[in-house]
Design a protein around this motif. Structure first.
Motif, PDB file in Angstrom:
ATOM      1  N   PRO A  12       0.797  -1.239   0.000  1.00 48.64           N
ATOM      2  CA  PRO A  12       0.000   0.000   0.000  1.00 48.64           C
ATOM      3  C   PRO A  12       0.823   1.280   0.000  1.00 48.64           C
ATOM      4  O   PRO A  12       0.550   2.195  -0.778  1.00 48.64           O
ATOM      5  CB  PRO A  12      -0.836  -0.130   1.275  1.00 48.64           C
ATOM      6  N   LYS A  15       2.605   1.661  -3.326  1.00 47.94           N
ATOM      7  CA  LYS A  15       1.615   1.925  -4.369  1.00 47.94           C
ATOM      8  C   LYS A  15       1.161   3.384  -4.323  1.00 47.94           C
ATOM      9  O   LYS A  15       1.009   4.048  -5.347  1.00 47.94           O
ATOM     10  CB  LYS A  15       0.413   0.995  -4.211  1.00 47.94           C
ATOM     11  N   LEU A  16       0.941   3.883  -3.110  1.00 46.80           N
ATOM     12  CA  LEU A  16       0.530   5.280  -2.955  1.00 46.80           C
ATOM     13  C   LEU A  16       1.597   6.224  -3.501  1.00 46.80           C
ATOM     14  O   LEU A  16       1.278   7.193  -4.220  1.00 46.80           O
ATOM     15  CB  LEU A  16       0.261   5.566  -1.479  1.00 46.80           C
ATOM     16  N   LEU A  24      -5.756   3.480  -4.182  1.00 52.70           N
ATOM     17  CA  LEU A  24      -5.816   2.543  -3.062  1.00 52.70           C
ATOM     18  C   LEU A  24      -7.262   2.269  -2.650  1.00 52.70           C
ATOM     19  O   LEU A  24      -8.111   3.150  -2.697  1.00 52.70           O
ATOM     20  CB  LEU A  24      -5.043   3.081  -1.855  1.00 52.70           C
ATOM     21  N   SER A  25      -7.517   1.044  -2.233  1.00 60.33           N
ATOM     22  CA  SER A  25      -8.822   0.690  -1.687  1.00 60.33           C
ATOM     23  C   SER A  25      -8.945   1.266  -0.280  1.00 60.33           C
ATOM     24  O   SER A  25      -7.959   1.739   0.308  1.00 60.33           O
ATOM     25  CB  SER A  25      -8.977  -0.827  -1.627  1.00 60.33           C
ATOM     26  N   GLU A  28      -6.577  -0.540   1.961  1.00 60.92           N
ATOM     27  CA  GLU A  28      -5.173  -0.169   1.758  1.00 60.92           C
ATOM     28  C   GLU A  28      -4.877   1.196   2.368  1.00 60.92           C
ATOM     29  O   GLU A  28      -3.814   1.409   2.955  1.00 60.92           O
ATOM     30  CB  GLU A  28      -4.850  -0.179   0.271  1.00 60.92           C
ATOM     31  N   LEU A  29      -5.811   2.152   2.226  1.00 62.79           N
ATOM     32  CA  LEU A  29      -5.610   3.462   2.848  1.00 62.79           C
ATOM     33  C   LEU A  29      -5.522   3.337   4.362  1.00 62.79           C
ATOM     34  O   LEU A  29      -4.655   3.946   5.003  1.00 62.79           O
ATOM     35  CB  LEU A  29      -6.761   4.398   2.468  1.00 62.79           C
TER      36      LEU A  29
END
Length: 226
Positions: A12, A15-16, A24-25, A28-29
């Motif tokens: 996560p 990815k951010l 992000l889902s 994930e956040l």
């Protein structure tokens, strides 16, 4: 699987940083905010479990402190960080709306009012005060009530309008039940306030009701005339 064993572009935080927070889902956040998991569960699994347990991201962030702190992996420090994040978000929106040159987007106004009211556990009533060009002057919650009712005093609305030297305003209140449909009392109260405020040359542009989903505009729904 330990999150450190994941491909770098699927973690996560990475990815951010590479693709932006919007990709992000919710889980994930939340995982980025929590930072670490617990024994036997990586941080993403922990975040998913919390969202299932509370029914979603908003419900988790607005849950009672005791309920959140009873969950493994969420101690006082993480709880404080989550609450600080919520308040930062509200203040960011508050500053954004108050710096706006004019209220050109009704959707932006409704989004702002939702951020101010949706977390309230009981019914509250507020006003967004505007100048003659419909630029924001101030937002205030004027009255607080019970789970399904707040007593409104027109004299106080008039007094605050004069204090802010407002030329117009947008009324708002929340329905903690989540149902945005206005009651007959809501309509009658709005019409009464419109008449009273017209006597001091202050226009009521709308009355926004905040619940679950998109806030309701009484003007757009034809309940009152703008």
């Amino acid at each position: 699987m330990n999150i450190r064993e994941w491909p770098a572009d699927e973690r996560p935080r990475e990815k951010l940083l590479q693709r932006g927070a919007a990709v992000l889902s919710d889980a994930e956040l939340l995982a980025v905010l929590l930072g670490s998991g617990v024994a036997g569960r990586n941080v993403v699994d922990l975040a998913r479990g919390l969202l299932r347990r509370f029914g979603g991201l908003r419900q988790f962030l607005e849950a009672e402190r005791s309920a959140v702190l009873s969950e493994p992996g969420v101690g006082p420090v993480k709880y404080a960080q989550l609450q600080a994040l919520l308040e930062i978000g509200r203040r960011y929106l508050d500053e954004t709306i108050e710096r706006a040159p004019a209220l050109e987007s009704p959707r932006a106004v409704r989004r702002y009012l939702k951020s101010m009211l949706r977390h309230e556990p009981s019914e509250v009533f507020g006003c967004l005060f505007l100048d003659s060009k419909h630029r924001p002057l101030a937002f205030e919650i004027l009255f607080r009530g019970t789970i399904d009712r707040a007593s409104i005093y027109p004299r106080e609305v008039v007094r605050r309008s004069l204090l802010h030297n407002a030329a117009a305003l947008i009324l708002c209140h929340n329905h903690p039940s989540g149902n945005c449909e206005p009651s007959q009392d809501d309509v009658h109260m709005t019409l009464s306030l419109k008449r009273g405020l017209a006597m001091i040359d202050v226009r009521v542009l709308d009355h926004v009701i905040v619940g679950d989903g998109e806030p309701l505009s009484m003007v757009e729904q034809g309940w009152i005339a703008g």
